[in-house]
Enzyme design. Structure first.
Site, PDB file in Angstrom:
ATOM      1  N   LYS A  93     -11.236  -3.928  18.711  1.00  0.00           N
ATOM      2  CA  LYS A  93      -9.833  -4.207  19.016  1.00  0.00           C
ATOM      3  C   LYS A  93      -9.466  -3.804  20.448  1.00  0.00           C
ATOM      4  O   LYS A  93      -8.307  -3.866  20.839  1.00  0.00           O
ATOM      5  CB  LYS A  93      -8.939  -3.517  17.981  1.00  0.00           C
ATOM      6  CG  LYS A  93      -9.291  -3.931  16.536  1.00  0.00           C
ATOM      7  CD  LYS A  93      -8.272  -3.531  15.501  1.00  0.00           C
ATOM      8  CE  LYS A  93      -8.754  -3.954  14.106  1.00  0.00           C
ATOM      9  NZ  LYS A  93      -7.705  -3.987  13.103  1.00  0.00           N
TER      10      LYS A  93
ATOM     11  N   ASN B 193       0.861  -1.194   0.000  1.00  0.00           N
ATOM     12  CA  ASN B 193       0.000   0.000   0.000  1.00  0.00           C
ATOM     13  C   ASN B 193       0.893   1.238   0.000  1.00  0.00           C
ATOM     14  O   ASN B 193       2.116   1.122  -0.078  1.00  0.00           O
ATOM     15  CB  ASN B 193      -0.941  -0.035   1.208  1.00  0.00           C
ATOM     16  CG  ASN B 193      -0.166  -0.139   2.506  1.00  0.00           C
ATOM     17  OD1 ASN B 193       0.577   0.765   2.867  1.00  0.00           O
ATOM     18  ND2 ASN B 193      -0.305  -1.270   3.191  1.00  0.00           N
TER      19      ASN B 193
HETATM   20  O1  PMT Z   1       2.961   5.984   6.643  1.00  0.00           O
HETATM   21  P1  PMT Z   1       2.381   7.307   6.158  1.00  0.00           P
HETATM   22  O2  PMT Z   1       2.615   7.503   4.679  1.00  0.00           O
HETATM   23  O3  PMT Z   1       2.824   8.472   6.967  1.00  0.00           O
HETATM   24  O4  PMT Z   1       0.787   7.207   6.287  1.00  0.00           O
HETATM   25  C1  PMT Z   1       0.189   7.158   7.558  1.00  0.00           C
HETATM   26  C2  PMT Z   1      -0.962   6.129   7.588  1.00  0.00           C
HETATM   27  C3  PMT Z   1      -2.056   6.557   6.654  1.00  0.00           C
HETATM   28  C4  PMT Z   1      -0.437   4.746   7.189  1.00  0.00           C
HETATM   29  C5  PMT Z   1      -1.449   6.089   9.077  1.00  0.00           C
HETATM   30  O5  PMT Z   1      -1.908   7.351   9.436  1.00  0.00           O
HETATM   31  C6  PMT Z   1      -2.544   5.068   9.262  1.00  0.00           C
HETATM   32  O6  PMT Z   1      -3.728   5.345   9.072  1.00  0.00           O
HETATM   33  N1  PMT Z   1      -2.196   3.821   9.651  1.00  0.00           N
HETATM   34  C7  PMT Z   1      -3.103   2.671   9.777  1.00  0.00           C
HETATM   35  C8  PMT Z   1      -3.413   2.111   8.428  1.00  0.00           C
HETATM   36  C9  PMT Z   1      -4.283   0.861   8.510  1.00  0.00           C
HETATM   37  O7  PMT Z   1      -3.810  -0.189   8.271  1.00  0.00           O
HETATM   38  O8  PMT Z   1      -5.498   1.075   8.919  1.00  0.00           O
HETATM   39  P2  PMT Z   1      -6.639  -0.107   9.053  1.00  0.00           P
HETATM   40  O9  PMT Z   1      -7.863   0.668   9.261  1.00  0.00           O
HETATM   41  O10 PMT Z   1      -6.544  -1.031   7.900  1.00  0.00           O
HETATM   42  O11 PMT Z   1      -6.208  -0.904  10.350  1.00  0.00           O
HETATM   43  C10 PMT Z   1      -6.659  -0.540  11.642  1.00  0.00           C
HETATM   44  C11 PMT Z   1      -5.603  -0.818  12.673  1.00  0.00           C
HETATM   45  O12 PMT Z   1      -5.361  -2.233  12.771  1.00  0.00           O
HETATM   46  C12 PMT Z   1      -4.262  -0.192  12.405  1.00  0.00           C
HETATM   47  O13 PMT Z   1      -3.709   0.274  13.619  1.00  0.00           O
HETATM   48  C13 PMT Z   1      -3.426  -1.331  11.826  1.00  0.00           C
HETATM   49  O14 PMT Z   1      -2.029  -1.175  12.133  1.00  0.00           O
HETATM   50  C14 PMT Z   1      -4.014  -2.538  12.561  1.00  0.00           C
HETATM   51  N2  PMT Z   1      -3.969  -3.771  11.784  1.00  0.00           N
HETATM   52  C15 PMT Z   1      -4.621  -3.884  10.597  1.00  0.00           C
HETATM   53  C16 PMT Z   1      -4.590  -5.092   9.919  1.00  0.00           C
HETATM   54  C17 PMT Z   1      -3.892  -6.179  10.450  1.00  0.00           C
HETATM   55  N3  PMT Z   1      -3.842  -7.337   9.828  1.00  0.00           N
HETATM   56  N4  PMT Z   1      -3.238  -6.041  11.616  1.00  0.00           N
HETATM   57  C18 PMT Z   1      -3.263  -4.862  12.290  1.00  0.00           C
HETATM   58  O15 PMT Z   1      -2.669  -4.746  13.360  1.00  0.00           O
END
Ligand code: PMT
Length: 398
Positions: free
Chosen positions: A341, A209
């Site tokens: 979570k 991504n």
């Molecule tokens: O890295 P940059 O370019 O500065 O951009 C920042 C960002 C957009 C990446 C950051 O601000 C951000 O939003 N990070 C989380 C991105 C994400 O994966 O979001 P999600 O909504 O898919 O996941 C929710 C949470 O669960 C997140 O904390 C993620 O780390 C966690 N997760 C998700 C999937 C997975 N299999 N395991 C996880 O732990």
């Protein structure tokens, strides 16, 4: 970070003295007040006037000259210093410091200060590697003085090896870390994840991504500068890891991130999961490049472990922070992740907003707390947002 900090900079007689001119400029730009003391041989390399103009302070060169202002008398200066920097530090001044010799304004003031001292050695590689110099450096470290490692490369003396003066920017970063050691996150142990994951399809392709890691690295940098001990687990990025990390672990896949997080999780006070973890990975990784064939190619994907969800199941006393990257139903989706979570709070960015989310230097977020409060923060630099997030972490830690 350095606003109103009083930095005493000792400049001794090495060719790198000219690089300290840039150091003074950066220190001033960071808000510090700078008082330069030069040794006699330091003045042979750069004139005191150059430092005077940049530091906007008269430079002290002579122990016995009447000071331009009374408070620059050596003991007063020693007391006033928040940080005492010797850059460049010659083998000679290092030897004098190790022996406790005070025979000029710089070494006399040094001996009288209770401020944190940072020594930036810069010299010929043979002088640096000489066991006497190494013994002297070890002595300084034993007394709690921070001695930076010189860089390797071509030296002004024509030799190549260890002895180069680091980039002034790096020295300023070290100062911030050292000054921050007694900060409000002192000794708290953080585990921060950053960047994307990369799920291989075959030897040449992968699923990933747009995460650059900037958000997570900013969090790590600011936490360190507030005294935290930080373990950063990072997917592939182009960024330089912040100075002062306790551990830096590079991973590629979500599974590798899962294993790394689980290894450290039990011993940390705070987890911040800002990494963008792939939810799915190819069911099978082909060992040979997939050849072009037919109009369509179907990839079977399997679910990756949801690392954050698993941490939420296990957590007891730790502070657990998630991020959410959303494009629609932003608040509702984040609310769901917060609950599912079992987080203390979640930072949600709407990827459709200009200046928010991936890759840029700014972000626009809402913070959803477990008690139902929602805070909307304006667009700001990821570095400033990192401090905002850490301010809130602090409240959950108390
Ligand atoms: O890295 P940059 O370019 O500065 O951009 C920042 C960002 C957009 C990446 C950051 O601000 C951000 O939003 N990070 C989380 C991105 C994400 O994966 O979001 P999600 O909504 O898919 O996941 C929710 C949470 O669960 C997140 O904390 C993620 O780390 C966690 N997760 C998700 C999937 C997975 N299999 N395991 C996880 O732990």
């Amino acid at each position: 970070m350095l606003k109103d900090k009083f930095v005493v900079l000792g400049v001794t007689g090495g060719i790198a003295a000219y690089k300290s001119v840039e150091l003074v400029r950066l220190l001033k730009k960071s808000g510090a007040q700078v008082q330069v003391i030069m040794t006699k041989s330091g003045c042979e390399f750069v004139t005191p006037l150059t430092f005077q103009v940049l530091s906007q302070n008269p430079v002290i060169t002579d122990m016995f000259k009447e000071p331009p202002r009374w408070e620059v008398e050596h003991v007063a200066l020693a007391d006033k210093a928040d940080i005492f920097l010797i850059a460049p530090a010659t083998a000679n001044v290092i030897a004098k410091m190790a022996a406790g010799i005070a025979d000029d304004m710089l070494t006399t003031t040094l001996l009288a200060t209770k401020a944190k001292i940072i020594v930036v050695p810069s010299m010929n590689v043979n002088m640096y590697e000489n066991p006497i110099t190494q013994r002297n450096i070890a002595t300084l470290r034993k007394f709690g003085i921070f001695v930076l490692e010189p860089e390797e490369g071509d030296l002004a003396c024509g030799y190549s090896g260890k002895g180069r003066f680091p980039e002034p920017r790096i020295i300023v970063e070290h100062i911030k870390v050292i000054l921050g050691k007694d900060g409000d996150l002192k000794d708290k142990r953080f585990l921060i994840t950053a960047g994307p994951t990369r799920e291989p399809i075959d030897p040449v392709r992968f699923i990933t991504n747009h995460s650059s890691g900037k958000m997570g690295y900013a969090l790590a940098e600011k936490a360190i500068q507030r005294g935290a001990r930080v373990i950063l687990i990072s997917g592939p990025t182009n960024l330089t890891p912040p100075i002062g990390l306790e551990e830096f672990i590079c991973i590629n896949t979500a599974e590798e991130m899962y294993n790394a997080v689980m290894k450290y999780y039990a011993d940390v006070d705070v987890v911040i999961k800002s990494a963008a973890v792939a939810d799915y990975a190819p069911e099978e990784i082909k060992h040979k490049k997939i050849k072009k064939q037919g109009l369509n190619l179907t990839l079977e994907l399997k679910k990756n472990p949801d690392i954050l969800q698993e941490l939420g199941n296990k957590k007891e006393t730790q502070v657990l922070i998630g991020f959410a990257a959303e494009t629609d139903n932003v608040t509702a989706n984040a609310q769901d992740k917060l609950k599912r979570k079992n987080l203390d709070f979640i930072v949600v960015n709407d990827l459709t907003e200009a200046g928010a989310g991936f890759a840029g230097d700014t972000n626009i977020v809402k913070i959803l707390h477990r008690d139902g409060r929602i805070e909307s923060l304006p667009k700001m630099l990821k570095r400033d947002l990192a401090n905002e997030i850490l301010d809130r972490v602090l409240l959950y830690l108390q």
